[in-house]
Design a protein around this motif. Structure first.
Motif, PDB file in Angstrom:
ATOM      1  N   THR A  50      -7.650  73.053  13.767  1.00 30.41           N
ATOM      2  CA  THR A  50      -8.679  73.099  12.957  1.00 30.41           C
ATOM      3  C   THR A  50     -10.243  74.025  12.901  1.00 30.41           C
ATOM      4  N   ALA A  51     -10.505  74.031  12.151  1.00 30.05           N
ATOM      5  CA  ALA A  51     -11.880  75.466  12.090  1.00 30.05           C
ATOM      6  C   ALA A  51     -13.126  74.724  10.817  1.00 30.05           C
ATOM      7  N   SER A  52     -14.320  74.793  11.429  1.00 30.65           N
ATOM      8  CA  SER A  52     -15.431  74.647  10.341  1.00 30.65           C
ATOM      9  C   SER A  52     -16.229  75.929  10.630  1.00 30.65           C
ATOM     10  N   ILE A  53     -16.766  76.144   9.172  1.00 33.90           N
ATOM     11  CA  ILE A  53     -17.988  77.339   8.756  1.00 33.90           C
ATOM     12  C   ILE A  53     -18.425  77.176   7.472  1.00 33.90           C
ATOM     13  N   THR A  54     -19.758  76.748   7.868  1.00 28.84           N
ATOM     14  CA  THR A  54     -20.725  77.248   6.017  1.00 28.84           C
ATOM     15  C   THR A  54     -21.268  78.661   6.074  1.00 28.84           C
ATOM     16  N   PRO A  55     -20.705  78.512   5.133  1.00 27.90           N
ATOM     17  CA  PRO A  55     -21.162  79.942   4.037  1.00 27.90           C
ATOM     18  C   PRO A  55     -22.514  80.294   4.100  1.00 27.90           C
ATOM     19  N   SER A  56     -22.911  81.653   3.949  1.00 27.11           N
ATOM     20  CA  SER A  56     -24.685  81.310   3.892  1.00 27.11           C
ATOM     21  C   SER A  56     -25.008  81.385   2.530  1.00 27.11           C
ATOM     22  N   SER A  57     -24.077  81.784   1.331  1.00 28.97           N
ATOM     23  CA  SER A  57     -23.740  81.747   0.007  1.00 28.97           C
ATOM     24  C   SER A  57     -23.117  81.441  -0.728  1.00 28.97           C
ATOM     25  N   SER A  58     -22.868  80.654  -2.133  1.00 23.72           N
ATOM     26  CA  SER A  58     -21.818  80.101  -2.617  1.00 23.72           C
ATOM     27  C   SER A  58     -21.218  80.965  -3.287  1.00 23.72           C
ATOM     28  N   THR A  59     -21.129  82.716  -3.643  1.00 19.63           N
ATOM     29  CA  THR A  59     -20.010  83.450  -3.996  1.00 19.63           C
ATOM     30  C   THR A  59     -19.516  84.093  -3.162  1.00 19.63           C
ATOM     31  N   SER A  60     -19.678  84.075  -1.785  1.00 19.31           N
ATOM     32  CA  SER A  60     -19.084  84.194  -0.370  1.00 19.31           C
ATOM     33  C   SER A  60     -17.946  83.804  -0.086  1.00 19.31           C
ATOM     34  N   LYS A  61     -16.933  84.360  -0.165  1.00 20.91           N
ATOM     35  CA  LYS A  61     -15.461  83.964   0.408  1.00 20.91           C
ATOM     36  C   LYS A  61     -14.767  83.928   1.769  1.00 20.91           C
ATOM     37  N   ILE A  62     -13.657  83.356   1.959  1.00 19.81           N
ATOM     38  CA  ILE A  62     -13.792  83.152   3.623  1.00 19.81           C
ATOM     39  C   ILE A  62     -11.987  83.465   3.169  1.00 19.81           C
ATOM     40  N   LEU A  63     -11.776  84.209   4.224  1.00 22.44           N
ATOM     41  CA  LEU A  63     -11.059  84.803   4.631  1.00 22.44           C
ATOM     42  C   LEU A  63      -9.940  84.103   5.672  1.00 22.44           C
ATOM     43  N   VAL A  64      -8.921  83.230   5.966  1.00 23.57           N
ATOM     44  CA  VAL A  64      -8.121  82.436   7.121  1.00 23.57           C
ATOM     45  C   VAL A  64      -7.210  82.848   7.267  1.00 23.57           C
ATOM     46  N   ILE A  65      -6.650  83.327   8.665  1.00 24.76           N
ATOM     47  CA  ILE A  65      -6.162  83.786   9.316  1.00 24.76           C
ATOM     48  C   ILE A  65      -5.376  82.481   9.913  1.00 24.76           C
ATOM     49  N   VAL A  66      -4.094  81.920  10.198  1.00 24.43           N
ATOM     50  CA  VAL A  66      -3.950  81.327  10.971  1.00 24.43           C
ATOM     51  C   VAL A  66      -2.337  80.879  11.476  1.00 24.43           C
ATOM     52  N   GLN A  67      -2.365  80.893  12.839  1.00 23.64           N
ATOM     53  CA  GLN A  67      -0.873  81.257  13.074  1.00 23.64           C
ATOM     54  C   GLN A  67      -0.774  79.926  13.667  1.00 23.64           C
ATOM     55  N   VAL A  68      -0.248  79.035  13.327  1.00 25.97           N
ATOM     56  CA  VAL A  68       0.173  77.276  14.264  1.00 25.97           C
ATOM     57  C   VAL A  68       2.024  78.302  14.965  1.00 25.97           C
ATOM     58  N   ALA A  69       1.549  77.959  16.254  1.00 27.04           N
ATOM     59  CA  ALA A  69       2.359  78.761  17.504  1.00 27.04           C
ATOM     60  C   ALA A  69       3.698  77.372  17.503  1.00 27.04           C
ATOM     61  N   SER A  70       4.924  78.530  18.545  1.00 29.91           N
ATOM     62  CA  SER A  70       5.970  77.157  18.629  1.00 29.91           C
ATOM     63  C   SER A  70       6.569  75.906  18.200  1.00 29.91           C
TER      64      SER A  70
END
Length: 160
Positions: A50-70
């Protein structure tokens, strides 16, 4: 011919700290998890990543890059695994990565399940992203982070 721009401070016209530069990274959050996790259910269970982020603006986009191993299926023929990505309780990707399939009774290494997703949450509240997994046919155990390998997630807030 070269030019040099030197400034001590840049401020927005109407309020301090409001200068927006479209498409630049405002903040980055990284997370990792390396505890082997198993399930035999056809209901999605948390991988622990898991990871959490609080955007500084409601217009921002969040780029998510994930790798679930093995990702690994256990000793049953025709066992498949699904991995998904959620923001809070909202499913962003219903299933991603190599679905795999165990065609023997010895188990089958599927490999790493990876995804890249550009989210538009329209929020300035804390957002939690996580991955889940399940045994698609509910007929055998499936594993992630097999042997303690490391899964990773990176979140980047992108200005608009």
């Amino acid at each position: 011919m070269t030019s040099t721009l030197k400034v001590d401070k840049i401020e927005g016209v109407t309020a301090s700290g409001t200068v927006a530069i479209p498409n630049h990274v405002i903040q980055t959050v990284t997370s990792s998890f390396s505890t082997q996790t198993s399930s035999s259910s056809s209901t999605f269970a948390d991988t622990g990543l898991t990871a959490s982020i609080t955007p500084s603006s409601s217009t921002s986009k969040i780029l998510v890059i994930v790798q679930v191993a093995s990702c690994f299926t256990q000793t049953n023929t025709n066992t498949e695994m699904d991995v998904n990505l959620l923001r809070d309780s909202t499913t962003l990707i219903a299933t991603f990565g190599p679905r795999g399939g165990n065609s023997t009774t010895n188990g089958d290494a599927i490999g790493t399940a990876g995804a890249v997703f550009l989210d538009s949450p329209s929020s300035t509240s804390s957002l939690t992203y996580k991955c889940q997994f399940k045994s698609t046919q509910n007929n055998a155990q499936v594993n992630v982070q097999l042997g303690g390998t490391t899964s990773t997630m990176m979140l980047q807030e992108i200005a608009q």
